[in-house]
Scaffold this active site. Structure first.
Site, short mmCIF file in Angstrom:
data_model
loop_
_atom_site.label_atom_id
_atom_site.label_comp_id
_atom_site.label_asym_id
_atom_site.label_seq_id
_atom_site.Cartn_x
_atom_site.Cartn_y
_atom_site.Cartn_z
N TYR A 23 -2.40 44.98 9.19
CA TYR A 23 -3.70 44.38 8.88
C TYR A 23 -3.70 43.84 7.45
CZ TYR A 23 -4.88 48.60 6.18
OH TYR A 23 -4.88 49.62 5.26
N CYS A 77 -4.36 45.06 0.81
CA CYS A 77 -5.76 45.09 0.39
C CYS A 77 -6.02 44.30 -0.88
CB CYS A 77 -6.24 46.54 0.20
SG CYS A 77 -5.34 47.45 -1.08
N MET A 111 -3.49 7.05 -4.80
CA MET A 111 -2.39 6.17 -5.23
C MET A 111 -2.83 4.72 -5.16
SD MET A 111 0.88 8.22 -3.68
CE MET A 111 0.13 8.43 -2.08
N ARG A 140 0.83 -1.21 0.00
CA ARG A 140 0.00 0.00 0.00
C ARG A 140 0.86 1.25 0.00
NH1 ARG A 140 -5.35 -1.02 2.45
NH2 ARG A 140 -5.49 -3.18 3.15
#
Length: 891
Positions: free
Chosen positions: A864, A844, A111, A100
């Site tokens: 900020y 921003c 997978m 595995r």
């Protein structure tokens, strides 16, 4: 393979007894957790693990294994055979193993896995004799042939399934379990023929050790398969980690009615409720539960079917959750009444469940508040902040595009903003479908349930505006064709007319036919609790980008601590204002321009008053007009067509007006408007525009203050590249502030700053800072100017290919390019604060709502970030995780 000095070779293979949970980076999540379970006494099958380092070494060598790896595998195999008293392929006591994958971060189903390796023509008879169950032995063999053929040799799975279905039809049975041992023996022979016809004679072989080598190699290769690569990109998992390979002794759930297999969660992964959740099957192997061949049974029914194993499972689940301190996803097998755990991992869960589980684990004393905040994937909160499609509803998929803005919408197809506005205001839900949107479409976007575009990317105009308004957007829908004349669209091989109903899912990028039921967003006490904890932890403040009072109120409700970007140009685009705006642009002299601006000013002031009231007591940064003026006029093509149409059929007066409009459009049209006459350049050429806006801001603030409010406006000058530009604009703004405050008889200072969106501005930030009270980094445009990329063109053309080919690992318009754009931001911060230590710094751009980018901004030291209202909670949580120095992935 060359010999190797064992004393100096890397350790590429570990027995389970040598591992622990702390070795996840080396053993992968599965190998580390199985080793940990063995260490604490949970029953697991014996085995060993090939490390992620071995996989990476093989990838680096184009698939060639590193020296010593195969010898190390054989050594560990010999030890396993000795411990179990069994051997691969042994005709009397065969050892069967599973092979595995096991990535560092869970990648469920991405997978490959192979079960029952070690069985062959001799071993199958020994297994039948030892178990006394020939049917079980041949069932195990046919499963191995199929899985090995598919995973290792590339045989199409349909070839095997077709043969199995045909055999069941011939025998008149519905289920695999109804086939006899003789049936399955014949099926093994048939599967081998199918394999050799597809892969070549002798490809399957009969040597279990060679098959083990090929199986390990196939699991290594599956790390690079397309679905795994797509999953890693979607979940920010690095490509270079590689996968471990877990070789474990098989335990058999298909040994009869006292055996079985299942999957369970220690809590409900959909709701987070503390309840048993899962499914199981009697007389089955693991893949039967998830393959849909048989209908699994609720885990609660296991108590009656396998009572002893059930009670041991329940106790073990509680033990594992307490040990790991989180909800667990567990795979188990019961072999003749004995329970074995095959895997445990942190369970995937919805956002609602994630928040509830974290809060309840704190209440139970299992984890701390800091740990709870780190448990939540900030991006997942999108699920809670937007309507979603009912997961139980059927989906008629038409096409898939970029999931540009989350949420879901249902409405009638409309093909232009005017139609959207007209039908939307009449109460008809609409979906605006466009080639791409422009600022001219804002009125249509406002009333639409969502936006779909054929062109553009994740940060295109449509995407940015939709996110700001909390509306879903699917951008860049491949193959979407729009016929404006016929009022139809072609999508997914179908033709839809304007007015037909569709559903869109901005969280997945899907476009569906018809109307699907939606589930509204819900905020419960757990959501409020986790975000409150985040607020106590974070240093970084979070504001919102908002252009209307409604957006501002919504942002405040999501916890925004002000507005970091209010774009005044969006206020100009409404149907009642656009005529005045166009008169201002078309004015032949300053007097006419001032007259038009006088019409606009009261409307601007009203907008600002509403926003300042909504954000009472919090800062509101208002950016003066930024885009070039031609964006408020028809396109050159549209204006030319209007002239030709009127020339043939219109009145002379109309033709004069149309020709004047066309002349002005030609005059204002620029080859590269993004770098043309916009921002402060516009303010310097036409100062009366910025004067009007500044006066509207000041008068709005004074009006709100007079009514008892606490307005805190800040004025931001866009696109500054030279300190002199900002100095002159600051003089203009301060003069307006002085005039209006003196007239009102009050002292009301207003901060003036600039948006840093040009590389030069960051380089000379020390000069610009002398004229600024604050900097706000406009990272959308800064990314374009630093990288030399046109956002829409890049995302629509080559950027996707760059991501797929590994040229870049992240879209720089979604996650900040730390080495390039990030370095420029850092430079601007350092330069600015070198001359003004108390300079306020913000961000921003849309990056302000991206969790990875928020972590960078925290490190840089900005004060900020500002993002769309619906991303405010995401930024709050990401800022807290940044303050803690780790994110949800590090848990």
């Amino acid at each position: 393979m060359a010999s190797v000095d064992r004393a100096t070779a890397p350790t590429y293979v570990y027995d389970q007894s040598e591992g622990s949970a702390e070795m996840r980076g080396l053993l992968g999540g599965k190998g580390a957790n199985v080793a940990e379970m063995q260490r604490i006494g949970v029953p697991v099958p014996d085995g060993f693990t090939v490390t992620t380092e071995a996989c990476v070494a093989a990838m680096d060598a184009d698939g060639a294994w590193p020296d010593g790896l195969w010898e190390a595998v054989l050594d560990r195999l010999a030890a396993l055979e000795k411990r179990t008293g069994r051997r691969l392929g042994d005709p009397e006591r065969p050892l069967l193993v599973s092979v595995r994958s096991g990535a560092v971060f869970s990648m469920p189903g991405m997978m490959d896995t192979i079960l029952n390796l070690g069985i062959n023509d001799a071993a199958v008879r020994g297994l039948a004799a030892e178990s006394g169950n020939p049917r079980f032995a041949w069932d195990s063999y046919r499963r191995f042939v199929q899985m090995f053929g598919e995973v290792v040799l590339g045989v199409p799975s349909d070839d095997f399934e077709h043969a199995l279905s045909q055999l069941k039809r011939e025998r008149g049975v519905a289920l695999d379990t109804d086939l006899t041992a003789e049936d399955l023996e014949g099926l093994v022979a048939m599967f081998k023929r199918i394999t050799e016809e597809s892969a070549g004679a002798g490809a399957f072989g009969d040597d279990p050790r060679e098959q083990l080598r090929l199986a390990i190699n196939a699991v290594f290769a599956s790390w690079q398969n397309p679905r795994a690569a797509v999953y890693r990109r979607a979940n920010d998992i690095p490509d270079e980690l590689g996968t471990a390979v877990n070789i474990m002794q098989m335990v058999f759930g298909n040994l009869g009615e006292t055996s079985g297999t299942g999957v369970c969660f220690t809590r409900n992964p959909a709701t987070g409720a503390k309840e048993l959740y899962g499914e199981f099957l009697v007389n089955a192997q693991g893949e039967d539960v998830v393959a849909g061949i048989r209908t699994p049974r609720p885990i609660a029914e296991m108590e009656a079917a396998l009572p002893e194993a059930y009670h041991e499972l329940v106790a073990t689940m509680a033990r594992l959750e307490a040990h790991y301190g989180d909800m667990q996803d567990i795979e188990f097998t019961v072999e003749q009444g004995r329970l074995y755990l095959l895997q445990t991992r942190t369970g995937k869960r919805t956002a609602q469940a994630a928040v509830r589980v974290a809060c309840e684990l704190v209440a139970e004393g299992v984890i701390t508040r800091d740990q709870a905040v780190q448990r939540i994937d900030p991006r997942q909160l999108d699920q809670l902040l937007h309507p979603t499609i009912d997961p139980d509803a059927p989906r008629d998929l038409l096409a898939t595009g970029l999931n540009a803005s989350p949420g879901a919408g249902v409405g009638e197809v409309v093909l232009d903003a005017d139609t959207a506005e007209r039908r939307g205001k009449a109460g008809t839900p609409v979906i605006l479908v466009r080639w791409e949107t422009t600022p001219d479409d804002i009125h249509g976007v406002i009333v639409a349930q969502g936006v779909i575009t054929a062109h553009g990317g994740m940060t295109s105009h449509a995407a940015v505006v939709a996110r700001g308004m909390g509306k879903p957007c699917v951008a860049g829908v491949d193959g979407l064709q729009i016929d404006r004349e016929a009022r139809t669209i072609a999508i997914g091989g179908r033709v839809l007319r304007e007015g037909d109903t569709i559903t869109m899912d901005g969280s997945t990028g899907e476009v569906l036919a018809g109307g699907s039921p939606l589930v509204p967003p819900r905020f419960d006490d757990h959501f409020r609790e986790i975000t409150a904890w985040a607020d106590e932890i974070r240093r970084l403040r979070v504001r919102a980008n908002a252009d209307t009072p409604e957006d501002a109120e919504r942002a405040r409700g999501f916890g925004a601590e002000g507005i970091g970007l209010c774009r005044t140009e969006h206020m100009f685009m409404s149907e009642e204002r656009l005529p005045s705006v166009r008169r201002m642009i078309l004015a032949s002299d300053e007097a006419d321009r001032l007259a038009a601006l006088a019409e606009i000013a009261p409307m601007q002031q009203g907008d600002f008053e509403g926003i300042l009231r909504a954000m009472d007591g919090l800062p509101v940064t208002i950016r003066l007009l930024d885009p070039p003026l031609h964006e408020f006029l028809p396109s050159l093509l549209e204006a030319s067509r209007d002239v030709e149409r009127i020339r043939g059929h219109g009145a002379p007066g109309d033709l004069v007006a149309a020709e004047a409009l066309l002349a002005r459009v030609k005059e204002l049209t620029e080859a590269n408007p993004m770098l043309g006459t916009r921002g402060c350049r516009l303010g310097l050429l036409f100062p009366e525009i910025y004067t009007m806006q500044a006066r509207a801001i000041v008068d709005a603030a004074l009006a709100v203050r007079a009514a008892g409010g606490d307005p805190r406006p800040e004025i931001m000058i866009p696109l500054v590249g030279f300190a002199e530009e900002l100095r002159r604009m600051r003089i203009l703004v301060e003069e307006v502030v002085r005039e209006e405050t003196e007239r009102a008889g009050v002292d009301f200072p207003i901060q003036v700053g600039t948006m840093i969106e040009l590389p030069r501005a960051a380089v000379v930030a020390d000069q610009i800072a002398t004229e600024a009270d604050f900097f706000s980094f406009g990272t959308n445009d800064l990314t374009q100017t630093v990288l030399g990329l046109s956002r829409d063109d890049a995302e629509g053309k080559f950027l996707t290919q760059y991501l797929e080919d590994g040229v870049i690992d992240k879209n720089p318009f979604q996650t900040i390019d730390v080495d390039g754009v990030g370095a420029v931001v850092r430079m601007g911060c350092e330069q600015g604060r070198a001359v003004k230590p108390d300079l306020k710094l913000g961000v921003c751009g849309e990056h302000g709502g991206d969790p990875l980018s928020v972590g960078f901004f925290h490190d840089v030291g900005v004060d900020y970030v500002s993002c769309s209202p619906f991303r405010v909670p995401i930024a709050r949580l990401a800022a807290a995780q940044a303050a803690l120095g780790a994110s949800f992935k590090d848990r």
